[in-house]
Design an enzyme around this catalytic site. Sequence first.
Site, PDB file in Angstrom:
ATOM      1  N   GLU A 295      -9.457  46.183 -90.476  1.00 23.80           N
ATOM      2  CA  GLU A 295     -10.568  45.651 -91.334  1.00 23.80           C
ATOM      3  C   GLU A 295     -11.712  45.436 -90.928  1.00 23.80           C
ATOM      4  O   GLU A 295     -13.269  45.531 -91.692  1.00 23.80           O
ATOM      5  CB  GLU A 295     -10.063  43.916 -91.916  1.00 23.80           C
ATOM      6  CG  GLU A 295      -8.178  44.109 -92.035  1.00 23.80           C
ATOM      7  CD  GLU A 295      -7.942  43.198 -91.557  1.00 23.80           C
ATOM      8  OE1 GLU A 295      -7.650  42.517 -92.704  1.00 23.80           O
ATOM      9  OE2 GLU A 295      -7.694  42.703 -90.249  1.00 23.80           O
ATOM     10  N   GLY A 389      -5.624  40.434 -93.317  1.00 28.30           N
ATOM     11  CA  GLY A 389      -4.546  41.245 -93.220  1.00 28.30           C
ATOM     12  C   GLY A 389      -3.619  41.711 -92.044  1.00 28.30           C
ATOM     13  O   GLY A 389      -3.407  42.602 -92.581  1.00 28.30           O
TER      14      GLY A 389
END
Length: 511
Positions: A295, A389
């Site tokens: 990410e 995430g």
Amino acid sequence: MPEYDRIQCPAFKSKIMSADAAAALIPEGCNVGMSGFTGSGAPKEVPMALARRIEAQLAQGHHFKIGMWTGASTGPEIDGALAKVNGINMRLPYQSDPTSRERINQGDINYIDMHLSHVAQYVWFGFFGKLNVALIEVAGILPDGRLIPSTSVGNNKTWLDQADLVILEVNERQPLGLAGMHDVYYGTQLPPHRVPIPLVHPHDRIGEPYLRCDPAKVIAVVPTHKADRNSPFKPADADSEQIAGHLIDFFKSEVRHGRLPKSLLPLQSGVGNIANAVLAGLNNGPFENLTAFTEVMQDGMLAMLRSGKMVGASATGFSLSPEGEQDFVDNIDFYRDKIVLRPQEMSNHPELIRRLGVIAMNAMIEADIYGNVNSTHVMGSSIMNGIGGSGDFARNAYLSIFMAKSSARGGDISCIVPAVSHVDHTEHDVQILVTERGLADLRGLAPKQRARLIIDNCSAPEYRPMLQEYFERALHHSRGKHTPMLLDEALSWHARFERTGSMKVREAVAA
């Protein structure tokens, strides 16, 4: 009017205005999709102007709130400023600002903590209501109206597509060398019309280097010149280095047993001291030609790219120290063909995570003796940041790893407990637990086997006897023997902390 070289499209030049003028165009009670991911690429002037507008109305007795949607966390210019004036009604999907956190835990802000890969699809289906305004930072506007993305992509593609109105901040502080680093994929389709995403390597480019935007929707263009929110890099402490050492030894063993190649598999790493310590360990380790599908890009990954240990990295944004940002800007031509920034619906996509066989390494607040992980809530009910995430990766990774120090608050909190006070990642999605005390490989183990291994390998010495004693009593006195639990004691450690300030059992003091 001064020349704005970053704004090259005539249709946009006529809409240049101040941040205060742009903020005045944001309707009361609307939903605003803002750019930004861990402080990178977030708008920096209009949210502050909006906070001033809300504060002025509040002084007149009028409450003005918006729904605030982002990619992930932002900076104090957004979460902090708007939370301070109590100007947020609904917040999603992730935050890390102290003022915002306090407002959420006080019940002043409704907060939807959700998997980052789900956000765009939920917006398409209208589960959050209508997106009224997109407020997006870009590095520049091309003559044909396409937008040069900034230091993150996040949910910007979806915000620009779905919003009725668009406000652009054109940040001249962001390097134009960012152009070409992004890969914006417009091929995503909704169920039941899904088609495979044509990405088979972390460094594949399957989309476009720019964002599209309908000029008719743009109501304001605000020139800015302000740096991203960056956090100083903290050197790893001894505990973090021990955690990194346990993981490096584990990876070496996996390579020897043929379960990992010598280049490992694409790496995903959460943020923070432990994560950077692991990256530093990998940079000094025996593995070569590493890749990342993650990410955020941290200082540690930039160092790995510089050293040649890592050959390419895919992310959706940056989370750099001031020194890391300067290195990136100074050497952007070197990094441009080694880093790909994607929308988070791609960087966090379960299909891609599973296909690439990602090694996911994330932080946790606590784990229980059976491998359930709490990564979001303190003492069960107070949000810390959010799941972010980690769930996207943990459920779909080839290796799902969670890391933490074995104790916190000077030893008054054990991070290995009989039962977690909040479950984000069930035992079914957790394969490896690591603390400075050791590593527990939970693959192929039944619940009682996992419990013994986690207690022996991961718990703090001062809590290990308490955990062993609890587990032995649970084996003999719980109704079920598959996952033994004493229901009236499982959360007693947390209750004891709230009552006494420590999970330790203190000797009774005679009256």
